[in-house]
Design a protein around this motif. Structure first.
Motif, mmCIF file in Angstrom:
data_model
loop_
_atom_site.group_PDB
_atom_site.id
_atom_site.type_symbol
_atom_site.label_atom_id
_atom_site.label_comp_id
_atom_site.label_asym_id
_atom_site.label_seq_id
_atom_site.Cartn_x
_atom_site.Cartn_y
_atom_site.Cartn_z
ATOM 1 N N TYR A 73 -5.592 12.390 11.041
ATOM 2 C CA TYR A 73 -6.590 11.340 10.826
ATOM 3 C C TYR A 73 -7.811 11.855 10.063
ATOM 4 N N SER A 74 -8.305 13.024 10.448
ATOM 5 C CA SER A 74 -9.468 13.583 9.756
ATOM 6 C C SER A 74 -9.160 13.821 8.289
ATOM 7 N N SER A 75 -7.945 14.299 8.010
ATOM 8 C CA SER A 75 -7.556 14.545 6.622
ATOM 9 C C SER A 75 -7.478 13.249 5.833
ATOM 10 N N TYR A 76 -6.898 12.213 6.434
ATOM 11 C CA TYR A 76 -6.790 10.930 5.738
ATOM 12 C C TYR A 76 -8.171 10.355 5.410
ATOM 13 N N LEU A 77 -9.123 10.557 6.313
ATOM 14 C CA LEU A 77 -10.482 10.086 6.047
ATOM 15 C C LEU A 77 -11.143 10.906 4.946
ATOM 16 N N SER A 78 -11.006 12.230 5.015
ATOM 17 C CA SER A 78 -11.673 13.076 4.019
ATOM 18 C C SER A 78 -11.062 12.901 2.634
ATOM 19 N N ARG A 79 -9.782 12.565 2.574
ATOM 20 C CA ARG A 79 -9.130 12.293 1.277
ATOM 21 C C ARG A 79 -9.473 10.901 0.754
ATOM 22 N N LYS A 80 -10.145 10.112 1.574
ATOM 23 C CA LYS A 80 -10.462 8.716 1.240
ATOM 24 C C LYS A 80 -9.194 7.867 1.091
ATOM 25 N N MET A 81 -8.202 8.222 1.891
ATOM 26 C CA MET A 81 -7.006 7.398 1.983
ATOM 27 C C MET A 81 -7.247 6.287 3.009
ATOM 28 N N LEU A 82 -7.963 6.629 4.070
ATOM 29 C CA LEU A 82 -8.415 5.667 5.065
ATOM 30 C C LEU A 82 -9.936 5.706 5.136
ATOM 31 N N THR A 129 0.840 -1.202 0.000
ATOM 32 C CA THR A 129 0.000 0.000 0.000
ATOM 33 C C THR A 129 0.873 1.248 0.000
ATOM 34 N N VAL A 130 0.820 1.982 -1.106
ATOM 35 C CA VAL A 130 1.536 3.247 -1.211
ATOM 36 C C VAL A 130 0.508 4.343 -1.450
ATOM 37 N N VAL A 131 0.727 5.501 -0.846
ATOM 38 C CA VAL A 131 -0.229 6.599 -0.952
ATOM 39 C C VAL A 131 0.502 7.867 -1.363
ATOM 40 N N ALA A 132 -0.278 8.898 -1.667
ATOM 41 C CA ALA A 132 0.295 10.189 -2.055
ATOM 42 C C ALA A 132 0.610 10.984 -0.786
ATOM 43 N N GLY A 133 1.894 11.165 -0.520
ATOM 44 C CA GLY A 133 2.285 11.961 0.631
ATOM 45 C C GLY A 133 2.059 13.434 0.386
ATOM 46 N N GLN A 134 1.834 14.178 1.459
ATOM 47 C CA GLN A 134 1.606 15.610 1.348
ATOM 48 C C GLN A 134 2.537 16.377 2.278
ATOM 49 N N THR A 135 2.980 17.534 1.813
ATOM 50 C CA THR A 135 3.630 18.508 2.692
ATOM 51 C C THR A 135 2.953 19.847 2.442
ATOM 52 N N HIS A 136 2.775 20.610 3.481
ATOM 53 C CA HIS A 136 2.081 21.904 3.390
ATOM 54 C C HIS A 136 0.702 21.746 2.749
ATOM 55 N N GLU A 137 0.057 20.592 3.027
ATOM 56 C CA GLU A 137 -1.272 20.272 2.498
ATOM 57 C C GLU A 137 -1.287 20.177 0.968
ATOM 58 N N GLU A 140 -9.733 2.048 -3.076
ATOM 59 C CA GLU A 140 -10.323 2.758 -4.215
ATOM 60 C C GLU A 140 -9.955 4.240 -4.169
ATOM 61 N N GLY A 141 -10.064 4.831 -2.984
ATOM 62 C CA GLY A 141 -9.702 6.241 -2.837
ATOM 63 C C GLY A 141 -8.221 6.473 -3.036
ATOM 64 N N ILE A 142 -7.396 5.555 -2.553
ATOM 65 C CA ILE A 142 -5.943 5.687 -2.705
ATOM 66 C C ILE A 142 -5.559 5.674 -4.182
ATOM 67 N N GLU A 143 -6.112 4.726 -4.933
ATOM 68 C CA GLU A 143 -5.773 4.621 -6.358
ATOM 69 C C GLU A 143 -6.242 5.832 -7.144
ATOM 70 N N LYS A 144 -7.418 6.312 -6.823
ATOM 71 C CA LYS A 144 -7.941 7.491 -7.506
ATOM 72 C C LYS A 144 -7.017 8.675 -7.284
ATOM 73 N N GLU A 145 -6.558 8.852 -6.064
ATOM 74 C CA GLU A 145 -5.672 9.973 -5.739
ATOM 75 C C GLU A 145 -4.323 9.817 -6.440
ATOM 76 N N LEU A 146 -3.777 8.605 -6.467
ATOM 77 C CA LEU A 146 -2.496 8.393 -7.144
ATOM 78 C C LEU A 146 -2.601 8.664 -8.641
#
Length: 525
Positions: free
Chosen positions: A322-331, A203-211, A418-424
């Motif tokens: 955590y809230s951000s990860y949920l809203s991004r559909k990463m978790l 599982t690899v996700v899109a990392g963020q810095t400064h949002e 599904e959310g992770i792949e869409k974001e990537l």
């Protein structure tokens, strides 16, 4: 009643008479002892008024027994206060005063305290009263003459407080914190694994810095970073002792009214009392602090509070993320039947436990910061300390409530593939940092500027990037090998550097630290 069925209830589940525990919670003045009592009940065995009274009595009794032994080493010009050490029968009778401490004893103590307005005087009176009822096993006159001799109230209360903090650390806060650390370690491993049929090996996700989208990162590394921070927060509670580790130790004192021990030296001049005090304090499991006013400096206690505040920081970071990860559909969070995220917005699944945990942690941090007054007592002593000590269960109950709430959410959380792949797919530009480095290594001096022009503030696709790379190969600006490497780096699992190696190392280190803490503090978490 379909409305009950929809939330998993039946009519027979309702209209039951409240239990005594229910009544206690519904009328509780604080949520710590009401709504959240299941997380805080252990503190009643550590910081309650009942425990204060019992531990004061223990201190007075043990001091009396130790004093009886110490007077055998006194050869000064005055008569020994206690001529002979207490016999084993007498010691057992004295220790039974606190070992068999009962609710009736506490009521008696409270009655005496309400008359004397002094907790230590009431403690001494209670011990005399209890011993009087047992007969003449210990001479009542000897007890009255010898109990609390040479001591100030804070020689008792400050040591009781240190013992309470030792118990809070070892029996309450640390087990909860270690339990959450173990849960993050487990999640780091579980989230790393991908479901059958998933195209990526982990599982690899899109990392963020400064949002903003930055660089790919394995989800295992995100979790292991929290684990590593928690391990650093725990580090001060493992104290290196020659070839092994020991626990964080609180300090104790026996300095008398202002730290001079004047009373004992006036009554029994020439005797080496400090050696006696050192042994007595160390036998309690505390570190002897020779320098004191009426109260000792409390700097060790403030260090403990600062360590706890620091250990809260990884939890606050997680709560914020955590809230951000949920809203991004990463978790995503699994919700139980009947659980509602909003009374008006049916689609909502709120991280309400973790969001509430953030408040409890900020509240605890603010409460612990107030305890600096213990090091700023007026002149040689102040009774501000008395109120502060009685309050100590509140900040630690807030922390453990927060830990429990984070854990409850964490148990129900897993990757949203599904959310992770869409974001990537929507953000291939997160590979541009590594791509421009490959181009630089391939001899393209303005590679960084090229990538800025291609990706900054623009919506790019893998096809657009692939076309640019193909063009560079066709005009022989880069070799086909470099072109292939650039294309490969946009397969995000190829672009995580040492992340997995570091994550595995950090998780292994945290497991070892947690195990060492269990051994040192005799825990079974």
């Amino acid at each position: 009643m379909d409305f009950l069925k929809r939330i998993g209830l039946k009519p027979e589940d309702l209209d039951k008479e409240p239990t005594p525990e229910d009544l206690g919670q519904m009328h509780s003045f604080t949520p710590q002892q009401g709504r959240y009592a299941k997380h805080t009940y252990q503190l009643s065995d550590i910081t309650s008024e009942y425990q204060w009274a019992k531990k004061r009595l223990m201190m007075e009794v043990e001091y009396l027994i130790a004093l009886g032994n110490e007077f055998q080493n006194y050869y000064g010009r005055r008569e020994r206060l206690i001529e002979n050490p207490f016999s084993e029968t007498q010691k057992a009778a004295l220790r039974s005063l606190y070992e068999n401490f009962s609710p009736v004893d506490f009521k008696n103590f409270s009655t005496m305290d309400n008359k004397t307005h002094h907790d230590i005087v009431a403690t001494i009176l209670l011990s005399l009263y209890k011993m009087h009822k047992t007969g003449d096993i210990v001479d009542p006159d000897l007890m009255q003459r010898s109990m609390h001799v040479g001591r100030t109230s804070d020689d008792i209360n400050s040591n009781v407080f240190s013992l309470m903090l030792s118990d809070i650390l070892a029996k309450y806060w640390l087990p909860s914190y270690l339990g959450l650390s173990e849960m993050f370690i487990e999640k780091a491993e579980d989230w790393h694994e991908v479901p059958e049929g998933y195209e990526r090996p982990f599982t690899v996700v899109a990392g963020q810095t400064h949002e903003q989208y930055a660089v790919p990162i394995p989800i295992k590394k995100i979790a292991s970073n929290i684990v590593a921070q928690m391990e650093e927060g725990l580090a001060p509670f493992l104290v290196k002792e020659s070839e092994s580790y020991g626990p964080f130790r609180f300090t104790g004192k026996m300095g008398g009214a202002v730290g001079n021990d004047s009373a004992m030296h006036a009554a029994y001049p020439g005797h080496e009392w400090r050696s006696f005090y050192r042994k007595f304090i160390e036998d309690l499991g505390l570190e002897y602090k020779e320098t004191s006013d009426q109260n000792e400096s409390n700097m060790r206690i403030l260090q403990f509070f600062e360590h706890v505040i620091n250990a809260n920081d990884p939890l606050l970071k997680w709560g914020d993320d955590y809230s951000s990860y949920l809203s991004r559909k990463m978790l995503k969070k699994k919700v139980g039947k009947g659980s509602k995220g909003s009374s008006i917005m049916p689609q909502k699944i709120n991280p309400w436990r973790t969001e509430g945990a953030e408040f409890f942690l900020y509240e605890a941090n603010a409460e612990l910061a107030v305890y600096h007054l213990l090091a700023r007592q007026r002149k040689q002593g102040s009774l501000q300390r008395s109120a502060a000590r009685r309050y100590i269960g509140i900040p630690f109950s807030n922390i453990v409530i927060a830990i429990a709430r984070i854990g409850e959410d964490l148990k129900k959380t897993f990757p949203d593939y599904e959310g992770i792949e869409k974001e990537l797919l929507e953000h291939p530009e997160i590979a541009s940092a590594s791509a421009q480095m490959i181009l630089r290594a391939g001899g393209v001096p303005d590679a960084y500027d090229r990538m800025v022009e291609l990706t900054k503030g623009k919506q790019v696709t893998p096809e657009i990037i692939g076309g640019v790379v193909d063009e560079m190969v066709s005009v022989r600006e880069i070799t086909p090998e470099i072109g292939k490497d650039v294309r490969g780096i946009f397969i995000h699992e190829n672009n995580v550097g040492d992340a997995l190696e570091i994550a595995c190392r950090d998780l292994r280190s945290a497991r070892e630290t947690n195990e060492r803490l269990r051994e040192v503090y005799h825990l079974d978490v």
